[in-house]
Design an enzyme around this catalytic site. Sequence first.
Site, PDB file in Angstrom:
ATOM      1  N   VAL A   1      70.337 126.406  37.992  1.00 38.27           N
ATOM      2  CA  VAL A   1      69.084 126.861  38.589  1.00 38.27           C
ATOM      3  C   VAL A   1      69.257 127.156  40.071  1.00 38.27           C
ATOM      4  O   VAL A   1      68.720 128.144  40.590  1.00 38.27           O
ATOM      5  CB  VAL A   1      67.990 125.796  38.353  1.00 38.27           C
ATOM      6  CG1 VAL A   1      66.716 126.139  39.110  1.00 38.27           C
ATOM      7  CG2 VAL A   1      67.701 125.657  36.854  1.00 38.27           C
ATOM      8  N   ASP A   2      70.022 126.332  40.772  1.00 38.85           N
ATOM      9  CA  ASP A   2      70.181 126.488  42.216  1.00 38.85           C
ATOM     10  C   ASP A   2      70.892 127.800  42.553  1.00 38.85           C
ATOM     11  O   ASP A   2      70.450 128.566  43.418  1.00 38.85           O
ATOM     12  CB  ASP A   2      70.963 125.302  42.768  1.00 38.85           C
ATOM     13  CG  ASP A   2      70.523 124.902  44.172  1.00 38.85           C
ATOM     14  OD1 ASP A   2      69.483 125.398  44.634  1.00 38.85           O
ATOM     15  OD2 ASP A   2      71.218 124.090  44.800  1.00 38.85           O
TER      16      ASP A   2
END
Length: 627
Positions: free
Chosen positions: A375-376
Site C-alpha cells: 500500500v505504501d
Amino acid sequence: MTGVTTGVATGAARAETALEAARDHLLGLQSPGGWWKGELRTNVTMDAEDLLLREFLGVRTARETAEAARWIRSQQRADGGWANFHDGPADLSTTVEAYAALRLAGDPPSAPHMRAAAACARGAGGVESARVFTRIWLALFGQWRWEDLPVIPPEIMFLPPWCPLNVYDWACWARQTIVPLTIVTAHRPVRPLPFALPELRAGHPPRRAARTGWDAAFAALDRALHRYERRPLAGLRRAALRRAAEWVVARQEADGSWGGIQPPWVYSLIALSLSGYGLDHPVMRAGLAGLDRFTIRENGTRRLEACQSPVWDTALAMTALLDAGLPRDHPALDRAGEWLLREEVRGPGDWAVRRPGLAPGGWAFEFDNDGYPDVDDTAEVVLALRRWGRPDARPAVERGLRWMAGMACRDGGFAAFDADNTRTLCLRLPFCDFGAVIDPPTADVTAHVVEALAAEGLARSPVVRRAVRWLLRAQEPDGSWFGRWGANHVYGTGAVLPALAAAGMPPGAPCVRRAVAWLKAHQHPCGGWGEDMRSYRDPAWIGRGEPTASQTAWALIGLLAAGERGRSVDRGAAWLAGSQRPDGTWDEPHYTGTGFPGDFFINYHLYRLVFPLSALGRYLRAREVTP
C-alpha cells in the site's frame, strides 16, 4: 528591518543553490533504464548468515569468505560487539552471528578482536539469551540443541485462514520466513563445524519472568508440541512438509528471491535443500544466483543488501524532482514514469486471502516482488504518476487507487501489505521473539494513502474520512505520530501533516497545532532535526538524536504543509543548505529507515537526497506565494 529582509533573501538564495546542486546530483544517479536505487544498508547479520547459508549448502568459497569477513571486521565496535545501526549499542544476536562467521573465515578465538567479541556476547547473556533465529543458525551446525528451541510444526499449513495461528495471521515477511522454517525445524539437520563455540556461552540460562495468562498457555502448548515432535503422525507430517515446500516454491520471484528480502530467501533455500531439491534444480540455481544481484563489492569487501528499493526510490525521486521545479515532460521523468508503469503488479497475491473480491493493482517495493505489492509504495507511485500527468498513466493510477482503497482495514487505517492482519495471538508464541510479526495499520502508511486519495479529489470520500479519523485517534498525547517505517516520531509527524492538509484539515485545527508545537520543540539549536533509533525502545530518545538531512526534510515538509513560515522553517532550510556536500548530496551515516521497530533498521542511501530536495523545493515555492 532591512537587515532581516536581507538575511532572509540570502537564505533563500542559498536554498536555491542547494536545490540546484541536489537536483543535478539526483539526475546524475538515474539508471539508463529509468529507475533510481540507493543502497539499502542494514547490519552484518546479512553477511554472516550468507556465509552460514553457503557453509550449510556446501558452496562457500574462499573469496566470498575473505571479502565478507573483511566487511564484518570493519563494522565491529570498540567494545567488541556489533550494532544494528550506526552509533547504536552492541546487539547480542548480531554479535553472536558475526563471531560465528568470522570463525568460519578462520579468525582464531585468541585474536584480540575475537576475545573482545566473545566477552561482549557473554556480558550480554551469551547464546543462551540470543534470539530464536540466531539459535536456529547455531543448531544447524550442532552448536545448540534442536530440542531446546520452540516448535512450529509444518502441520500449521493445514489451518484455514479463519483459524487462529494460520500462516496468514503472520505479516507477509514473517509468513514467508515461518513456512520454510517449519520444514527446517521438522528435519532438525546438523552439519557439524570443525570448531565449537563454548566461548560464547554465559553458562547460565537467561532469567525469565514467571509466565501467566496467555504466555503460560503458549508455554504449555510449546511443551505439547515438543512431545508431538518426538513422534509426529507420519502421514500427516509427510503431507504437511510437501504442502509447505510447494507453498515456498510457488512464491519464488523471477529474480530467484522470496519476497525480495533476505530472511525468507535464505531459509527457503535451506528448506528446499532439506526437501530434496538439489543445487542443480532450477529453483535452487535461481535462488543462489539471485543473491549476486544483492551483493556489493567494494575495496576488497563484500556485503549484502537485505532488500532493494527501486520502486520506492524512483517514486520518491520523481516527486522530489517535480518539487524542485523540473518540467513534467523532462526526459528523466518520462523514463522514470514509463519504468514505473511497467512495474505495476497486475496479478493476485497473498493479500487476496483477506480481500478475495478486490481486483489487482498497485506496486511493490523491489524489482521483482509480484506476490507482494504494498500500500505504501502504491500511494507514493500514484502521487508521482499523477503529477507526471501523462494520459497513458491514468489506467494504472486508477487501478492503483482502487486496489489501495480496497486494502483499508476494518478500523479505517491502512497497513503495508495486508488488510486486517492484526491478530496478536502469534505474538505470544515463544518462537516469536524478534521483530514485528503482524502488519497492523500505521500512521505513516495511512497518511500516504490519505494524501494520494485526496490528491485525486477524494478528500470527502468515506474511505478518506475514516482514515483521517483513524489518524486523529492515533495521535500521541505529545502531539506527534509514531513512525512505523521511518525513524520515528519525526517521520510519522512529517507524513501525517501533509495528509491532513490534503484532506482539508485547516492549519489552525488543534491536532495540527499540537503536531507543529512538537516539531518546533524538538528542533536542534543548529536548525536541524534528528531522532535516534533507540526511541523505539526508550522514550527518552523520542525526538532526540543527531540531526540528519532526511529527518530535517521530513520536519520541514510537515511544517510547510501545516502553513508554517518564519524562523523555524527558515532555520531548517538553512541547516540543509549549510550541511550540503560540494557534490550536491548530504552525508548521513545515521539510520533513518525502519524494518522492525526496535530490532531491525535501515540506512536508505537515497533518503539523504530525495527528501531534502523535496523540502527545499516546497520551501522555495511557499516563499513565492507567501505575501
